[in-house]
Scaffold this active site. Structure first.
Site, PDB file in Angstrom:
ATOM      1  N   HIS A 260      -8.920 -16.137 -33.847  1.00 18.21           N
ATOM      2  CA  HIS A 260      -9.865 -14.897 -33.248  1.00 18.21           C
ATOM      3  C   HIS A 260     -10.664 -15.607 -34.503  1.00 18.21           C
ATOM      4  CE1 HIS A 260     -11.377 -10.943 -33.048  1.00 18.21           C
ATOM      5  NE2 HIS A 260     -11.032 -11.074 -31.462  1.00 18.21           N
ATOM      6  N   ASP A 317      -5.001 -10.781 -26.298  1.00 17.07           N
ATOM      7  CA  ASP A 317      -4.229 -11.081 -24.872  1.00 17.07           C
ATOM      8  C   ASP A 317      -3.405 -11.888 -24.784  1.00 17.07           C
ATOM      9  OD1 ASP A 317      -6.855 -11.810 -23.702  1.00 17.07           O
ATOM     10  OD2 ASP A 317      -8.097 -13.386 -24.715  1.00 17.07           O
TER      11      ASP A 317
HETATM   12  N1  ACO Z   1      -4.027 -22.999 -30.420  1.00 20.72           N
HETATM   13  C1  ACO Z   1      -4.458 -23.804 -31.681  1.00 20.72           C
HETATM   14  N2  ACO Z   1      -5.279 -24.230 -33.054  1.00 20.72           N
HETATM   15  C2  ACO Z   1      -6.204 -23.306 -32.527  1.00 20.72           C
HETATM   16  C3  ACO Z   1      -6.065 -21.752 -32.043  1.00 20.72           C
HETATM   17  C4  ACO Z   1      -4.923 -21.985 -30.976  1.00 20.72           C
HETATM   18  N3  ACO Z   1      -4.843 -20.953 -30.195  1.00 20.72           N
HETATM   19  N4  ACO Z   1      -7.228 -21.353 -32.372  1.00 20.72           N
HETATM   20  C5  ACO Z   1      -8.127 -22.381 -33.028  1.00 20.72           C
HETATM   21  N5  ACO Z   1      -7.288 -23.007 -33.458  1.00 20.72           N
HETATM   22  C6  ACO Z   1      -8.048 -24.083 -34.339  1.00 20.72           C
HETATM   23  C7  ACO Z   1      -8.956 -25.633 -33.717  1.00 20.72           C
HETATM   24  O1  ACO Z   1      -8.346 -26.545 -33.831  1.00 20.72           O
HETATM   25  C8  ACO Z   1      -9.459 -25.580 -35.176  1.00 20.72           C
HETATM   26  O2  ACO Z   1      -8.653 -26.170 -35.466  1.00 20.72           O
HETATM   27  P1  ACO Z   1      -9.325 -27.858 -36.756  1.00 20.72           P
HETATM   28  O3  ACO Z   1      -9.958 -26.867 -38.216  1.00 20.72           O
HETATM   29  O4  ACO Z   1      -8.311 -28.053 -36.982  1.00 20.72           O
HETATM   30  O5  ACO Z   1     -10.525 -28.921 -36.180  1.00 20.72           O
HETATM   31  C9  ACO Z   1      -9.202 -24.252 -36.466  1.00 20.72           C
HETATM   32  O6  ACO Z   1      -8.435 -23.318 -35.655  1.00 20.72           O
HETATM   33  C10 ACO Z   1     -10.727 -23.390 -35.831  1.00 20.72           C
HETATM   34  O7  ACO Z   1     -10.847 -23.667 -34.562  1.00 20.72           O
HETATM   35  P2  ACO Z   1     -12.594 -22.921 -33.557  1.00 20.72           P
HETATM   36  O8  ACO Z   1     -12.534 -22.745 -32.165  1.00 20.72           O
HETATM   37  O9  ACO Z   1     -13.406 -23.626 -34.480  1.00 20.72           O
HETATM   38  O10 ACO Z   1     -12.884 -21.043 -34.199  1.00 20.72           O
HETATM   39  P3  ACO Z   1     -13.104 -20.411 -33.329  1.00 20.72           P
HETATM   40  O11 ACO Z   1     -13.021 -19.131 -34.335  1.00 20.72           O
HETATM   41  O12 ACO Z   1     -13.469 -20.253 -32.298  1.00 20.72           O
HETATM   42  O13 ACO Z   1     -11.934 -19.933 -32.225  1.00 20.72           O
HETATM   43  C11 ACO Z   1     -11.246 -18.799 -30.710  1.00 20.72           C
HETATM   44  C12 ACO Z   1     -11.512 -18.979 -31.638  1.00 20.72           C
HETATM   45  C13 ACO Z   1     -12.242 -19.120 -29.490  1.00 20.72           C
HETATM   46  C14 ACO Z   1     -10.498 -17.950 -30.012  1.00 20.72           C
HETATM   47  C15 ACO Z   1     -10.006 -19.818 -30.958  1.00 20.72           C
HETATM   48  O14 ACO Z   1      -8.594 -19.284 -31.356  1.00 20.72           O
HETATM   49  C16 ACO Z   1      -9.420 -20.175 -29.436  1.00 20.72           C
HETATM   50  O15 ACO Z   1      -9.749 -21.122 -28.520  1.00 20.72           O
HETATM   51  N6  ACO Z   1      -8.351 -19.906 -29.398  1.00 20.72           N
HETATM   52  C17 ACO Z   1      -7.077 -20.214 -27.650  1.00 20.72           C
HETATM   53  C18 ACO Z   1      -7.663 -18.524 -26.852  1.00 20.72           C
HETATM   54  C19 ACO Z   1      -7.973 -17.332 -27.720  1.00 20.72           C
HETATM   55  O16 ACO Z   1      -6.336 -16.531 -26.781  1.00 20.72           O
HETATM   56  N7  ACO Z   1      -8.931 -16.510 -26.464  1.00 20.72           N
HETATM   57  C20 ACO Z   1      -8.936 -15.066 -27.362  1.00 20.72           C
HETATM   58  C21 ACO Z   1      -9.059 -14.365 -28.089  1.00 20.72           C
HETATM   59  S1  ACO Z   1      -9.148 -12.958 -27.505  1.00 20.72           S
HETATM   60  C22 ACO Z   1     -10.469 -12.620 -26.924  1.00 20.72           C
HETATM   61  O17 ACO Z   1     -11.484 -12.980 -26.897  1.00 20.72           O
HETATM   62  C23 ACO Z   1     -10.458 -11.444 -26.096  1.00 20.72           C
END
Ligand code: ACO
Length: 387
Positions: A260, A317
């Site tokens: 998140h 989610d």
């Molecule tokens: N699984 C594995 N790795 C992850 C995940 C995940 N679900 N989420 C983040 N990471 C990792 C990324 O690969 C990244 O790694 P790195 O630094 O080695 O490159 C690091 O964590 C940071 O990720 P970002 O995408 O920069 O973080 P951001 O704050 O943009 O991410 C997000 C938030 C988009 C929700 C992300 O955690 C994600 O894609 N989750 C999966 C989709 C999801 O569940 N979305 C629903 C969110 S809740 C809502 O909107 C209601």
């Protein structure tokens, strides 16, 4: 001075709100000062709608008035129901929901300037009709006739009734009601921000909510529950959870429903949803909860092996998937159900934006070609550049 570019606006404060507060470092979510941990087990969705739209929890008379108005507003205009009958049965439920919500504007009265009225009653109309649209499409695509909404039921119980034609048991209606409470608002998340940006141009509630629905759809936001359910279904059995997680992460992919932007600890909503998922799974004798639980454990284990200080935990989610699956909702409708809860917050935010509006218009740092002369068509080469 070099320009600072915040791609994704991480940590950038772009406005204020009285509606909800996300404290990501400690995992606290409050609606107008009320902790979600207190609201989830006690408050109904209708009380939360009142809290978000009118600024305070209702007294008995106010709650009855709101319920009456919601009940009276649930039916859809007949032409929109007919339009649904002509849509290919394969249409994605979120596409149908977004389109029909947009279509509601066609049947909405206009004021003296010819514009739709964007007030609390329009908000209540949108909140009331959203589940009717989702349930109607659910039936139409199964070749069944939509069921007229009932005015005497709660938003949650009425949705389950309109889907199945039967009165659900109390446990199911209560679970869906709590789900709506948990989903009702979440500060400036992407879809809410989108609604506020749209409203800031002085577009009306219908347009703003249509924009919010479009933004909710993607799997980095509200589409994640559907993606999480796909993953849970693919895992199929708790013993496969760890292998699935390892394989997914080794391919550089994400575990949907994890991570998140705001929460650096477990999403507070996940705890309530997990408890609901466990209860529903026991009642339905399904394995969805067990698989999800094992996937969460495996994700934490494997992600920690990779990066011990990571802050990727289950978000709202993740346990939505087993909860809605055990309520009999098909996986591709999960984002629509998210919208049926979040509509309370979206409408509240749009009214808040309109009450003290300033056009939201950020800047971008230009990194395209330097200024140059226009190249006439006859002087361009095959790539459009100067000959
Ligand atoms: N699984 C594995 N790795 C992850 C995940 C995940 N679900 N989420 C983040 N990471 C990792 C990324 O690969 C990244 O790694 P790195 O630094 O080695 O490159 C690091 O964590 C940071 O990720 P970002 O995408 O920069 O973080 P951001 O704050 O943009 O991410 C997000 C938030 C988009 C929700 C992300 O955690 C994600 O894609 N989750 C999966 C989709 C999801 O569940 N979305 C629903 C969110 S809740 C809502 O909107 C209601």
């Amino acid at each position: 001075m070099s320009t600072v570019v915040d791609r994704g606006l991480e940590g950038v404060v772009v406005g204020t709100t009285h509606l909800s507060n996300v404290e990501g470092a400690i995992g606290r979510l409050t609606y107008r000062g009320y902790d979600i941990d207190d609201l989830a087990p006690s408050a109904t969705f209708e009380e939360i709608v009142h809290l978000l739209l009118y600024g305070h929890l209702p007294n008995r008379a106010e709650l009855e008035t709101l319920k009456r108005e919601l009940g009276a507003q649930r039916s859809l205009p007949e032409p929109l129901l007919s339009a649904m009958q002509n849509v290919p049965k394969t249409a994605w439920p979120m596409d149908v929901l977004r389109t029909i919500v947009s279509g509601l504007a066609l049947f909405s009265p206009v004021d003296a300037r010819g514009e739709h009225v964007s007030d609390v009653h329009t908000a209540i109309e949108l909140i009331a009709k959203m589940p009717t649209i989702v349930a109607a499409w659910d039936r139409v695509r199964r070749g069944l006739d939509p069921i007229e909404p009932r005015a005497d039921l709660s938003q949650a119980a009425n949705f389950l009734y309109m889907r199945s034609g039967k009165m659900s048991n109390g446990v199911e209606a209560d679970a869906l009601d709590t789900y709506f409470v948990l989903l009702a608002d979440h500060s400036y998340n992407a879809s809410t921000f989108s609604a506020r940006v749209t409203a800031s141009t002085r577009a009306d509630l219908y347009a703003s909510i249509t924009a919010a629905l479009a933004t909710l759809q993607g799997d980095l936001h509200g589409g994640a529950a559907t993606a999480a359910f796909r993953a849970i279904s693919e895992v199929g059995s708790p013993e496969n959870a760890e292998a699935y997680v390892r394989d997914t992460l080794s391919r550089g992919q994400r575990i949907m429903g994890m991570g998140h932007r705001e929460y650096k600890v477990r999403d507070p909503r996940a705890r309530h949803l997990e408890a609901m998922a466990k209860k529903l799974s026991e009642q339905a004798s399904s394995r969805w909860y067990e698989i999800a639980h094992r996937m969460e454990e495996a994700s934490r284990k494997v992600l920690q092996e990779k990066k011990p200080d990571n802050t990727i935990y289950a978000n709202v989610d993740f346990y939505t998937a087993p909860v809605l699956a055990d309520l009999g909702v098909p996986g591709d409708e999960f984002t629509c159900l998210f919208a049926c809860g979040r509509i309370a917050g979206w409408t509240g935010h749009v009214l808040e934006q309109l009450a003290d509006n300033r056009l939201i218009r950020p800047q971008a740092s230009y990194d395209g070609p330097a200024p140059g002369p226009y190249v006439p068509l006859e002087k361009r080469d095959a790539n459009g550049a100067r000959n």
